[in-house]
Design a protein around this motif. Sequence first.
Motif, mmCIF file in Angstrom:
data_model
loop_
_atom_site.group_PDB
_atom_site.id
_atom_site.type_symbol
_atom_site.label_atom_id
_atom_site.label_comp_id
_atom_site.label_asym_id
_atom_site.label_seq_id
_atom_site.Cartn_x
_atom_site.Cartn_y
_atom_site.Cartn_z
ATOM 1 N N ASN A 193 34.186 41.651 35.104
ATOM 2 C CA ASN A 193 35.486 42.295 35.331
ATOM 3 C C ASN A 193 35.512 43.713 34.767
ATOM 4 O O ASN A 193 36.130 44.607 35.360
ATOM 5 N N ALA A 194 34.847 43.928 33.626
ATOM 6 C CA ALA A 194 34.822 45.263 33.034
ATOM 7 C C ALA A 194 34.034 46.244 33.895
ATOM 8 O O ALA A 194 34.302 47.451 33.871
ATOM 9 N N ARG A 195 33.076 45.734 34.648
ATOM 10 C CA ARG A 195 32.243 46.602 35.489
ATOM 11 C C ARG A 195 32.857 46.872 36.857
ATOM 12 O O ARG A 195 32.355 47.703 37.606
ATOM 13 N N LYS A 196 33.938 46.201 37.186
ATOM 14 C CA LYS A 196 34.587 46.440 38.471
ATOM 15 C C LYS A 196 35.246 47.817 38.456
ATOM 16 O O LYS A 196 35.858 48.212 37.461
ATOM 17 N N PRO A 197 35.138 48.555 39.545
ATOM 18 C CA PRO A 197 35.803 49.861 39.596
ATOM 19 C C PRO A 197 37.316 49.688 39.566
ATOM 20 O O PRO A 197 37.852 48.706 40.082
ATOM 21 N N ASP A 198 38.005 50.628 38.931
ATOM 22 C CA ASP A 198 39.459 50.578 38.876
ATOM 23 C C ASP A 198 40.035 50.727 40.273
ATOM 24 O O ASP A 198 39.606 51.579 41.056
ATOM 25 N N ASP A 199 41.012 49.889 40.583
ATOM 26 C CA ASP A 199 41.675 49.961 41.882
ATOM 27 C C ASP A 199 43.083 50.517 41.655
ATOM 28 O O ASP A 199 44.042 49.779 41.456
ATOM 29 N N TYR A 200 43.196 51.846 41.663
ATOM 30 C CA TYR A 200 44.486 52.476 41.396
ATOM 31 C C TYR A 200 45.530 52.105 42.441
ATOM 32 O O TYR A 200 46.731 52.122 42.154
ATOM 33 N N ALA A 201 45.085 51.774 43.636
ATOM 34 C CA ALA A 201 46.023 51.474 44.721
ATOM 35 C C ALA A 201 46.843 50.222 44.445
ATOM 36 O O ALA A 201 47.878 50.003 45.084
ATOM 37 N N GLU A 202 46.396 49.394 43.502
ATOM 38 C CA GLU A 202 47.124 48.167 43.178
ATOM 39 C C GLU A 202 48.002 48.323 41.941
ATOM 40 O O GLU A 202 48.698 47.382 41.555
ATOM 41 N N ALA A 203 48.006 49.500 41.323
ATOM 42 C CA ALA A 203 48.727 49.690 40.061
ATOM 43 C C ALA A 203 50.223 49.452 40.212
ATOM 44 O O ALA A 203 50.893 49.000 39.279
ATOM 45 N N PHE A 204 50.777 49.735 41.382
ATOM 46 C CA PHE A 204 52.226 49.602 41.560
ATOM 47 C C PHE A 204 52.698 48.154 41.473
ATOM 48 O O PHE A 204 53.880 47.890 41.221
ATOM 49 N N HIS A 205 51.783 47.220 41.662
ATOM 50 C CA HIS A 205 52.152 45.799 41.555
ATOM 51 C C HIS A 205 52.625 45.447 40.146
ATOM 52 O O HIS A 205 53.356 44.462 39.968
ATOM 53 N N LYS A 206 52.199 46.208 39.150
ATOM 54 C CA LYS A 206 52.533 45.893 37.762
ATOM 55 C C LYS A 206 53.866 46.482 37.318
ATOM 56 O O LYS A 206 54.320 46.222 36.203
ATOM 57 N N VAL A 207 54.493 47.284 38.160
ATOM 58 C CA VAL A 207 55.762 47.916 37.800
ATOM 59 C C VAL A 207 56.886 46.891 37.876
ATOM 60 O O VAL A 207 57.053 46.199 38.888
ATOM 61 N N GLY A 208 57.650 46.772 36.801
ATOM 62 C CA GLY A 208 58.742 45.808 36.777
ATOM 63 C C GLY A 208 59.761 46.037 37.886
ATOM 64 O O GLY A 208 60.123 47.182 38.177
ATOM 65 N N PHE A 209 60.188 44.961 38.514
ATOM 66 C CA PHE A 209 61.195 44.971 39.581
ATOM 67 C C PHE A 209 60.729 45.665 40.860
ATOM 68 O O PHE A 209 61.546 45.966 41.746
#
Length: 395
Positions: A193-209
């Motif tokens: 998991n640490a070696r997986k490239p960051d997927d910035y496109a999924e970051a919005f899923h973590k935003v509350g509400f």
Amino acid sequence: MIISTEPVWIAQDAELADLCTRLRQQAAIAVDTEFMRTDTFYPIAGLIQLGDGKTSYLIDPLAIQDFSSLRELMLDEQVVKVLHSCSEDIEVFERLLGVVPSPIFDTQIAAAFAGFGFSLGYAGLVKAVLAIEIPKDETRSDWLQRPLSTSQLKYAALDVAHMLIVYGKLLQTLKASERLQWVKSDCADLVVNARKPDDYAEAFHKVGFAWKLRPLELAILRDLCIWREVESRARDIPRNRLIKEPSLFEIARKQPQDAAHLQRIEDIPSRTLRNDTETLLRIIQDSAATNPATWPARLDAPLALSEAPLMKSLKKYVRDVAEGLSLPPELLIRKREYEAIARSGLKGGTYSLPERLLGWRYEIIGKGLLEVAQNTTVGINSLDAEESVSPTIIE
């Protein structure tokens, strides 16, 4: 075994190369790091500690120029790197060396499987296994100052001095209980998991509400989050110092079209408004101009109250299994994995498991969770059917 309480200080490239050559002859080494991360996105390495079971070596990353030998040691598959609660240490090595150490053995994970409790600190583990007290009074020290104090040097050395002895005792316990492979599997997953490239496109899923937003608003939020991820790294500042998630949510929802309206969004740092107003407004405009087919679908809302009986049944099942194994339930399944199981059956009524529950956990809880989910749903549906055919009394 007598362990030296006097650490060896390593501050020259030749010393480091010699040490790493010798440590590569060992089956396992103890590893720890000290770092600072108050005002930066990335951790700044202040000290690297290595232990061979006899001596603690303190490597000064502020003095070393050539880290190639340390990089090779961290990647040597014949040498197990023993760490405790290693996620932040992995980040340090990624930043300093550009690599994720492998293979690793996390003594915090191992301790939980060995019956010492979930998320146990290193000092607590050493006390539980060896009855030795380790002082923790330098936890928040300035590790970038030079010279380090005597107290800091002792603290850093003790973090690896006893680690291999603890490792050996954990191995014995885990082999006896036939749980060693479980630990190795979970530790290997940490590396993957640490070696997986960051997927910035999924970051919005973590935003509350974020689930409250419509597709266009989600497209704006997605692009704002990508910008924050890229810029916080490029500027080496914490994400929240650039802008916080609630502010991103409000920008996506209100879609301000000029600086005056953007300034009315609460809690945007003044520096960000000063430097990035034009960029933020352009992101809003550009996102809104994209093809609607590229906008994200609406996110799942929180589970309905109707799913409460299923969630309760799943959690009870895991608690019962964990109790029988004398393990913390949190070690077997994560909170979001319960929800993933429940959501998987909302369409079509056929349940599936998150990927992590398809490994060794499948035989322990995975298969049973699927049965519980299906049986609980059948029971609820049967009750609903009975209620639906009951006579309706019209007064």
